[in-house]
Design a protein around this motif. Structure first.
Motif, PDB file in Angstrom:
ATOM      1  N   HIS A  12       0.841  -1.192   0.000  1.00 56.28           N
ATOM      2  CA  HIS A  12       0.000   0.000   0.000  1.00 56.28           C
ATOM      3  C   HIS A  12       0.880   1.247   0.000  1.00 56.28           C
ATOM      4  O   HIS A  12       1.833   1.347   0.777  1.00 56.28           O
ATOM      5  CB  HIS A  12      -0.891  -0.009   1.248  1.00 56.28           C
ATOM      6  CG  HIS A  12      -1.708   1.226   1.405  1.00 56.28           C
ATOM      7  ND1 HIS A  12      -2.660   1.602   0.480  1.00 56.28           N
ATOM      8  CD2 HIS A  12      -1.709   2.186   2.366  1.00 56.28           C
ATOM      9  CE1 HIS A  12      -3.226   2.729   0.871  1.00 56.28           C
ATOM     10  NE2 HIS A  12      -2.663   3.115   2.005  1.00 56.28           N
ATOM     11  N   LEU A  14       1.183   4.639   1.203  1.00 58.11           N
ATOM     12  CA  LEU A  14       0.618   5.532   2.209  1.00 58.11           C
ATOM     13  C   LEU A  14       1.233   6.908   2.010  1.00 58.11           C
ATOM     14  O   LEU A  14       2.248   7.248   2.612  1.00 58.11           O
ATOM     15  CB  LEU A  14       0.905   4.994   3.618  1.00 58.11           C
ATOM     16  CG  LEU A  14       0.313   5.792   4.783  1.00 58.11           C
ATOM     17  CD1 LEU A  14      -1.215   5.727   4.770  1.00 58.11           C
ATOM     18  CD2 LEU A  14       0.862   5.276   6.112  1.00 58.11           C
ATOM     19  N   ARG A 328      -9.459  10.948  -4.911  1.00 56.40           N
ATOM     20  CA  ARG A 328      -8.758  10.112  -3.944  1.00 56.40           C
ATOM     21  C   ARG A 328      -9.357   8.707  -3.898  1.00 56.40           C
ATOM     22  O   ARG A 328      -8.636   7.711  -3.772  1.00 56.40           O
ATOM     23  CB  ARG A 328      -8.803  10.764  -2.556  1.00 56.40           C
ATOM     24  CG  ARG A 328      -7.967  12.035  -2.437  1.00 56.40           C
ATOM     25  CD  ARG A 328      -8.173  12.737  -1.089  1.00 56.40           C
ATOM     26  NE  ARG A 328      -7.963  11.828   0.012  1.00 56.40           N
ATOM     27  CZ  ARG A 328      -8.928  11.354   0.807  1.00 56.40           C
ATOM     28  NH1 ARG A 328     -10.191  11.719   0.613  1.00 56.40           N
ATOM     29  NH2 ARG A 328      -8.649  10.529   1.788  1.00 56.40           N
ATOM     30  N   LYS A 329     -10.680   8.640  -4.003  1.00 58.82           N
ATOM     31  CA  LYS A 329     -11.358   7.338  -3.975  1.00 58.82           C
ATOM     32  C   LYS A 329     -10.972   6.491  -5.180  1.00 58.82           C
ATOM     33  O   LYS A 329     -10.715   5.279  -5.059  1.00 58.82           O
ATOM     34  CB  LYS A 329     -12.869   7.555  -3.923  1.00 58.82           C
ATOM     35  CG  LYS A 329     -13.675   6.280  -3.799  1.00 58.82           C
ATOM     36  CD  LYS A 329     -15.166   6.580  -3.678  1.00 58.82           C
ATOM     37  CE  LYS A 329     -15.983   5.301  -3.554  1.00 58.82           C
ATOM     38  NZ  LYS A 329     -17.447   5.594  -3.438  1.00 58.82           N
ATOM     39  N   LEU A 332      -7.340   5.255  -4.675  1.00 56.18           N
ATOM     40  CA  LEU A 332      -7.261   4.172  -3.686  1.00 56.18           C
ATOM     41  C   LEU A 332      -7.784   2.866  -4.267  1.00 56.18           C
ATOM     42  O   LEU A 332      -7.167   1.801  -4.120  1.00 56.18           O
ATOM     43  CB  LEU A 332      -8.058   4.556  -2.434  1.00 56.18           C
ATOM     44  CG  LEU A 332      -8.124   3.490  -1.330  1.00 56.18           C
ATOM     45  CD1 LEU A 332      -6.730   3.157  -0.803  1.00 56.18           C
ATOM     46  CD2 LEU A 332      -9.037   3.944  -0.197  1.00 56.18           C
ATOM     47  N   SER A 338      -3.094   5.890  -0.800  1.00 55.10           N
ATOM     48  CA  SER A 338      -3.840   6.872  -0.013  1.00 55.10           C
ATOM     49  C   SER A 338      -3.181   8.242  -0.118  1.00 55.10           C
ATOM     50  O   SER A 338      -1.965   8.377   0.101  1.00 55.10           O
ATOM     51  CB  SER A 338      -3.887   6.459   1.459  1.00 55.10           C
ATOM     52  OG  SER A 338      -4.587   5.258   1.641  1.00 55.10           O
ATOM     53  N   GLN A 341      -6.562  14.085   2.471  1.00 58.48           N
ATOM     54  CA  GLN A 341      -7.759  14.821   2.100  1.00 58.48           C
ATOM     55  C   GLN A 341      -7.640  16.293   2.488  1.00 58.48           C
ATOM     56  O   GLN A 341      -6.785  16.682   3.285  1.00 58.48           O
ATOM     57  CB  GLN A 341      -8.979  14.225   2.810  1.00 58.48           C
ATOM     58  CG  GLN A 341      -8.968  14.399   4.318  1.00 58.48           C
ATOM     59  CD  GLN A 341     -10.110  13.667   4.982  1.00 58.48           C
ATOM     60  OE1 GLN A 341      -9.952  12.556   5.454  1.00 58.48           O
ATOM     61  NE2 GLN A 341     -11.265  14.315   5.031  1.00 58.48           N
TER      62      GLN A 341
END
Length: 404
Positions: A12, A14, A328-329, A332, A338, A341
């Motif tokens: 992921h 981050l 952002r959605k 992801l 990620s 926001q």
């Protein structure tokens, strides 16, 4: 599109501006068995950490370490130095400066909030002017954020110190470095800061859970007469116990293992090299954003943050601003990354790219490629070539600093 119940391959990304990715060295250090926090092995660890952490703050003064978030360190800074009803001068640089202001109100202080637009840093001249007007020295402290995590704006703390001194004012200077410590050059002693607040989960590359107060002798003197209630947060007992490498309560032993390793990593690289690395990645990110034809939230290039970049969403064909959270959605779901926001009044029209902590050139290129691909999928208007612009920036700086 990725199904919510599927397991994505790879790691992921981050890329929020904290918590940041925790490097393997720190994760492995934290895996050590928990030891007796009153025993000689822990004492050795405590003395090592307390001998190193001041170097990160660039201070020879005490650094108090709490098992808490950065919010706890905010509270500790206020309750150790101030009394009920004291006036504190605070500056509105963004979401986190606003939260610190609200905390001061809840604690029974009287904060004066110098308002601003969240697109620039602390204006030292405005601080100076307000302190000149305070002939009776009712203002007991000036509280500012060094690097505002919500906006990607870095303030000139040395200029704030000079503003206080030019006014001949005795106010304490309290500074939040939660997203700048270990990422952006910060000098507690040289800049005359009285309390520096920080946290473990950003430039220090640790999980959340440790927070810090670096304290001047002036701040310690103020703590002897301050009357805000404090027990857990009190400096005196902690500093006294720290003289022998211990804490007056059960410390976060395994996080302290990680902190020891983090200090080793930062000092092995060299702080000035750490700061140069962050600046290099920040400049490449900004080149990328400009090449996309997008706007950087911070308006003054002298105040650009080297820890993160806040990007303003463009307007679509209908004239309405594209939604940052929708972008952002998409990112992801499709790329397992990620992004930060937009917070409070920036919600929905700003996203934030974190480029701090355990971070290198390839991590940056993967991050920016994910954003560019995400904008294509989300239908966000932009120009092509942002990732290529970032790559050129990195290549040029690498060639300029090429080792034989």
């Amino acid at each position: 599109m990725l199904k919510l119940n599927s397991h994505p391959s790879g790691r992921h990304f981050l890329q929020i501006p904290g918590p940041t990715n925790v490097p393997d060295r720190i994760l492995r250090a934290m895996d050590y068995p928990t030891i007796d926090h009153r025993g000689p092995e822990f004492q050795q660890l405590g003395r090592k950490i307390l001998g190193q952490i001041g170097q990160i703050f660039q201070t020879v003064q005490p650094v108090v370490i709490y098992p808490a978030s950065g919010t706890g360190a905010w509270e500790a800074a206020l309750v150790n130095t101030l009394s009920p009803g004291d006036t504190v001068l605070m500056y509105e640089t963004g979401h986190f400066a606003s939260l610190w202001n609200k905390m001061a109100e809840k604690l029974g202080l009287k904060p004066e909030f110098i308002g601003d637009d969240w697109r620039s840093g602390v204006d030292a001249d405005r601080v100076h002017a307000r302190l000149l007007d305070d002939a009776g020295h009712q203002i007991k402290a000036v509280c500012v954020v060094h690097n505002e995590t919500s906006t990607g704006v870095t303030s000139d703390i040395a200029a704030v110190r000079r503003a206080i001194d030019r006014a001949g004012h005795p106010a304490l200077l309290l500074v939040d470095t939660i997203s700048s410590l270990g990422s952006i050059d910060y000098r507690h002693d040289e800049w005359g800061v009285d309390v520096t607040v920080s946290g473990s989960q950003k430039g220090l590359m640790l999980p959340p859970g440790l927070s810090f107060n670096a304290v001047s002798q002036k701040a310690i003197a103020a703590s002897r007469t301050a009357r805000l209630p404090r027990a857990f947060w009190g400096w005196e007992e902690i500093i006294e116990a720290n003289k022998n490498g211990f804490w007056p309560y059960t410390p976060a032993t395994n996080l302290l293992y990680g902190l020891s390793e983090a200090c080793d990593m930062l000092l092995e690289e060299g702080l000035q090299n750490v700061f140069a690395r962050h600046k290099r990645h920040a400049e490449a990110t900004r080149e990328c954003v400009r090449a996309w034809g997008l706007e950087i939230l911070c308006q003054n290039p002298d105040e650009y943050s080297d820890a993160l970049t806040a990007v303003v969403m463009p307007r679509g064909a209908d004239g309405e601003r594209c939604n940052a959270d929708a972008l952002r959605k998409v990112i992801l779901a499709n790329f397992n990354m990620s992004l930060g926001q937009g917070l409070s009044k920036l919600s929905g029209w700003v996203f934030r790219i974190g480029h701090l902590g355990d971070f290198n050139d390839l991590t940056l290129m993967g991050t920016l490629a994910g954003v560019e691909m995400g904008m294509v999928l989300a239908g966000v208007p932009h120009l092509a070539g942002g990732v290529a612009a970032a790559m050129r920036s990195l290549q040029e700086s690498a060639l300029a600093n090429k080792l034989d």
